[in-house]
Design a protein around this motif. Structure first.
Motif, mmCIF file in Angstrom:
data_model
loop_
_atom_site.group_PDB
_atom_site.id
_atom_site.type_symbol
_atom_site.label_atom_id
_atom_site.label_comp_id
_atom_site.label_asym_id
_atom_site.label_seq_id
_atom_site.Cartn_x
_atom_site.Cartn_y
_atom_site.Cartn_z
ATOM 1 N N ALA A 224 4.672 12.743 -6.611
ATOM 2 C CA ALA A 224 4.778 11.610 -7.546
ATOM 3 C C ALA A 224 3.497 10.782 -7.541
ATOM 4 O O ALA A 224 3.017 10.354 -8.597
ATOM 5 N N TYR A 225 2.925 10.553 -6.359
ATOM 6 C CA TYR A 225 1.677 9.784 -6.271
ATOM 7 C C TYR A 225 0.525 10.538 -6.938
ATOM 8 O O TYR A 225 -0.347 9.931 -7.569
ATOM 9 N N ASN A 226 0.521 11.861 -6.796
ATOM 10 C CA ASN A 226 -0.543 12.645 -7.439
ATOM 11 C C ASN A 226 -0.469 12.557 -8.964
ATOM 12 O O ASN A 226 -1.495 12.616 -9.649
ATOM 13 N N GLU A 227 0.741 12.411 -9.496
ATOM 14 C CA GLU A 227 0.886 12.183 -10.944
ATOM 15 C C GLU A 227 0.234 10.856 -11.334
ATOM 16 O O GLU A 227 -0.398 10.744 -12.384
ATOM 17 N N VAL A 228 0.387 9.841 -10.473
ATOM 18 C CA VAL A 228 -0.227 8.531 -10.726
ATOM 19 C C VAL A 228 -1.747 8.660 -10.718
ATOM 20 O O VAL A 228 -2.436 8.134 -11.596
ATOM 21 N N ILE A 229 -2.270 9.387 -9.723
ATOM 22 C CA ILE A 229 -3.722 9.555 -9.602
ATOM 23 C C ILE A 229 -4.285 10.277 -10.823
ATOM 24 O O ILE A 229 -5.381 9.948 -11.301
ATOM 25 N N ALA A 230 -3.534 11.226 -11.359
ATOM 26 C CA ALA A 230 -3.979 11.935 -12.568
ATOM 27 C C ALA A 230 -4.108 10.972 -13.745
ATOM 28 O O ALA A 230 -4.989 11.128 -14.597
ATOM 29 N N LEU A 231 -3.251 9.947 -13.782
ATOM 30 C CA LEU A 231 -3.296 8.956 -14.864
ATOM 31 C C LEU A 231 -4.331 7.866 -14.609
ATOM 32 O O LEU A 231 -4.997 7.403 -15.528
ATOM 33 N N SER A 232 -4.425 7.452 -13.334
ATOM 34 C CA SER A 232 -5.292 6.314 -13.002
ATOM 35 C C SER A 232 -5.905 6.528 -11.620
ATOM 36 O O SER A 232 -5.427 5.993 -10.619
ATOM 37 N N PRO A 233 -6.965 7.317 -11.538
ATOM 38 C CA PRO A 233 -7.529 7.709 -10.232
ATOM 39 C C PRO A 233 -8.101 6.560 -9.410
ATOM 40 O O PRO A 233 -8.315 6.717 -8.211
ATOM 41 N N ASN A 234 -8.356 5.398 -10.029
ATOM 42 C CA ASN A 234 -8.934 4.284 -9.287
ATOM 43 C C ASN A 234 -7.933 3.180 -8.984
ATOM 44 O O ASN A 234 -8.312 2.059 -8.633
ATOM 45 N N TYR A 235 -6.649 3.499 -9.122
ATOM 46 C CA TYR A 235 -5.623 2.499 -8.828
ATOM 47 C C TYR A 235 -5.368 2.502 -7.321
ATOM 48 O O TYR A 235 -4.718 3.397 -6.769
ATOM 49 N N ALA A 236 -5.898 1.501 -6.636
ATOM 50 C CA ALA A 236 -5.944 1.481 -5.174
ATOM 51 C C ALA A 236 -4.582 1.586 -4.478
ATOM 52 O O ALA A 236 -4.441 2.352 -3.512
ATOM 53 N N PRO A 237 -3.551 0.842 -4.916
ATOM 54 C CA PRO A 237 -2.294 0.860 -4.150
ATOM 55 C C PRO A 237 -1.679 2.242 -3.961
ATOM 56 O O PRO A 237 -0.973 2.467 -2.984
ATOM 57 N N VAL A 238 -1.950 3.169 -4.889
ATOM 58 C CA VAL A 238 -1.359 4.503 -4.735
ATOM 59 C C VAL A 238 -1.899 5.202 -3.487
ATOM 60 O O VAL A 238 -1.184 5.961 -2.818
ATOM 61 N N TYR A 239 -3.143 4.921 -3.122
ATOM 62 C CA TYR A 239 -3.730 5.533 -1.926
ATOM 63 C C TYR A 239 -3.161 4.902 -0.653
ATOM 64 O O TYR A 239 -2.991 5.582 0.365
ATOM 65 N N ARG A 240 -2.838 3.608 -0.725
ATOM 66 C CA ARG A 240 -2.181 2.969 0.415
ATOM 67 C C ARG A 240 -0.791 3.575 0.614
ATOM 68 O O ARG A 240 -0.378 3.855 1.746
ATOM 69 N N GLU A 241 -0.073 3.784 -0.475
ATOM 70 C CA GLU A 241 1.257 4.404 -0.379
ATOM 71 C C GLU A 241 1.152 5.840 0.150
ATOM 72 O O GLU A 241 1.998 6.284 0.929
#
Length: 566
Positions: A224-241
């Protein structure tokens, strides 16, 4: 006349231009505030603080800027700065009422819900007919404090829903409230709907992964987080999660611990590069390094923080933890004592736990054969204080107790193991109880009756009882419990537990009874039981000495005892 007409036209133009400029400035101000909200959402707090201070400086009438700045201070636990900022915001010309939401959250933090509710009601009275944003922030105030009230948050969000049921931010807030209230289905539905209503609302999609992480569906959460990264690779909180997900995954799959922890740390480093390297972000990083037990990196980070701000008290905490784990005991003690003695610092259980362990270490010589009783007692008292604050920190203390047990420092081991067994949800609860019983037994075995610690021996009896209650087939615990009651001179209890051992091993058949270690314990059981019976039942004593001789016909003690009794 013409001049007056000209002046009137000119004045009208100037007036129109002023209105246009004011309107343009208001639009720019709103755009600036919206940009700051994005920075806050992306956890770029230092950047957001700089932006808000700039807005306040150029336009002190912007009350919402004060409110958002106060919220950042509150998130970073700088309560005094938050309060000052909110109070300044109340003097602003526009949107001043938002600042009462922040002051209300401080009231909640101080366990004063009545004062908070009064402030929230005053905010509602200042709202215009179509306003709903205030309700979202009031709901967040109920959620984002040390004693969250998710029911109150949900009730407040119902008011926002009446104003604008389809607003993505309302749906997102509902998701957070339901998540906190442990209603996963409603949380999922609201997060999904929020993202569908506004696909730029990336946090809503991240939260779908958070739900999976909470359900321990780690592989699915990562997907699910990788789907987020595909949409917005510079969105920091996803990497914290992602970092936190791999950390929990590592704990739940011990065989992959090193691999997953390495992955977790890598993602947290990525998170750091996308936020900032301010003191606050370094502190968040330090907190994660403590979780991941990367104390070498923690020591490096703590010293970098010290360069940025030599007086910030939390740095002393990180220095203390890192110093202890890296073997710098004196530095650990000095750092943590300095942190704890300051009454303005919020001391947590880990602070006492680390200082207690450091004192114990300091009070034990290099080869752990001698102890400074005063320092050791001080360390034990601090560890007890840690467990009083947070019982779960006792989980893992058994390992420390076993270190002393293996060095035959039984009294010292027992003091630690007793604290470890106070937390019955510990992963090693049964083993810690077994070692506690043994430590107390061996500390008293061989001592004259007058020198035995009967209070401790009774604790050993309880510890063995905890083992046998949960695991009746741990047969050696019956022998240990019998021996302990023998030291307590309780013949009835001693006989009872030896008999339970005999019954369990006999039920396993002749093959079990033929094992040398079992035979040795059977001989011990029968002969000790016989000696106990001799105090009040001579025929039984004779019977059990004979049973002992069936196990070992050459046993001199039983032979002589039988002669005496017969």
């Amino acid at each position: 006349m013409k001049m007056n007409k000209l002046n009137k036209v000119t004045m009208n133009k100037i007036k129109f231009l002023s209105i246009a400029l004011f309107a343009s400035a208001s639009v720019l101000q709103a755009q600036d505030i919206d940009e700051v909200k994005k920075q806050i959402d992306a956890e770029q707090f230092q950047k957001a603080k700089t932006s808000l201070k700039s807005i306040i400086k150029s336009n002190p009438s912007e009350g919402k800027a004060f409110f958002l700045l106060g919220n950042i201070y509150l998130k970073q636990s700088v309560i005094d700065s938050a309060k000052i900022t909110y109070n300044e915001g109340l003097k602003a010309k526009d949107d001043a009422h938002f600042n009462n939401i922040g002051l209300g959250q401080i009231d909640l933090e101080n366990n004063n819900p009545t004062a908070a509710k009064a402030k929230f009601e005053s905010v509602k009275n200042d709202m215009r007919k179509k306003d709903f944003e205030e309700y979202i922030y009031i709901a967040k105030a109920y959620m984002n404090n040390s004693n969250p009230d998710y029911k109150a948050a949900l009730a407040t969000l119902e008011l926002a829903k009446e104003k604008n049921a389809d607003e993505p931010q309302v749906l997102l807030a509902f998701g957070d409230a339901y998540y906190g209230d442990k209603n996963q289905n409603q949380a999922f539905s609201n997060y999904r709907n929020a993202f569908q209503a506004d696909n730029s609302l990336i946090r809503a999609k991240v939260q779908l992964g958070v739900l999976l992480k909470g359900a321990k569906a780690y592989q699915e959460a990562v997907a699910a987080y990788n789907e987020v990264i595909a949409l917005s690779p510079n969105y920091a909180p996803v990497y914290r999660e992602l970092a936190e997900t791999y950390y929990y995954w590592a704990l739940n799959v011990p065989g992959r611990y090193d691999e997953y922890i390495k992955q977790a740390l890598s993602y947290y480093e990525k998170y750091m590069t996308l936020t900032d390297y301010s003191l606050d972000s370094r502190m968040r990083h330090a907190d994660f390094l403590i979780l991941a037990k990367d104390y070498k990196a923690l020591e490096v980070e703590a010293n970098k923080m010290k360069e940025l701000d030599k007086v910030n008290p939390r740095i002393l905490r990180y220095l203390g933890y890192a110093a202890f784990e890296n073997g710098h005991i004196d530095e650990a003690i000095s750092s943590l004592e300095e942190f704890i003695k300051n009454p303005s610092n919020k001391v947590i259980s880990l602070d006492y736990l680390y200082l207690g362990q450091a004192k114990i270490k300091k009070g034990t010589n290099a080869d752990a054969t001698a102890v400074d009783p005063a320092l050791y007692a001080e360390g034990i008292a601090l560890i007890k204080k840690a467990v009083e604050l947070e019982p779960s920190v006792a989980d893992g203390l058994g390992d420390l107790g076993k270190e002393y047990y293996e060095k035959k420092m039984f009294k010292e081991a027992a003091a630690i193991l007793e604290i470890a067994t106070s937390y019955n949800e510990s992963r090693t609860f049964l083993l810690d109880n077994y070692y506690l019983g043994n430590a107390i037994y061996f500390d008293n075995a061989g001592k004259p009756v007058a020198e035995r610690d009967t209070i401790a021996l009774k604790k050993a009896d309880i510890a063995y009882g905890n083992v046998l209650k949960a695991s009746p087939e741990t047969v050696d615990a019956y022998v240990s419990r019998a021996r302990t009651n023998s030291l307590l001179e309780d013949d009835q209890a001693m006989i009872k537990y030896y008999q339970e051992y005999i019954d369990h091993v006999t039920a396993k058949g002749p093959e079990e009874l033929a094992k040398p270690n079992v035979k040795a314990k059977l001989l011990e059981a029968y002969s000790t039981m016989a000696a106990g019976y001799a105090n009040f039942d001579k025929p039984k004593a004779i019977e059990y000495f004979k049973k002992a001789l069936e196990v070992d016909p050459t046993n001199e003690y039983s032979i002589q005892a039988l002669k005496t009794l017969q």
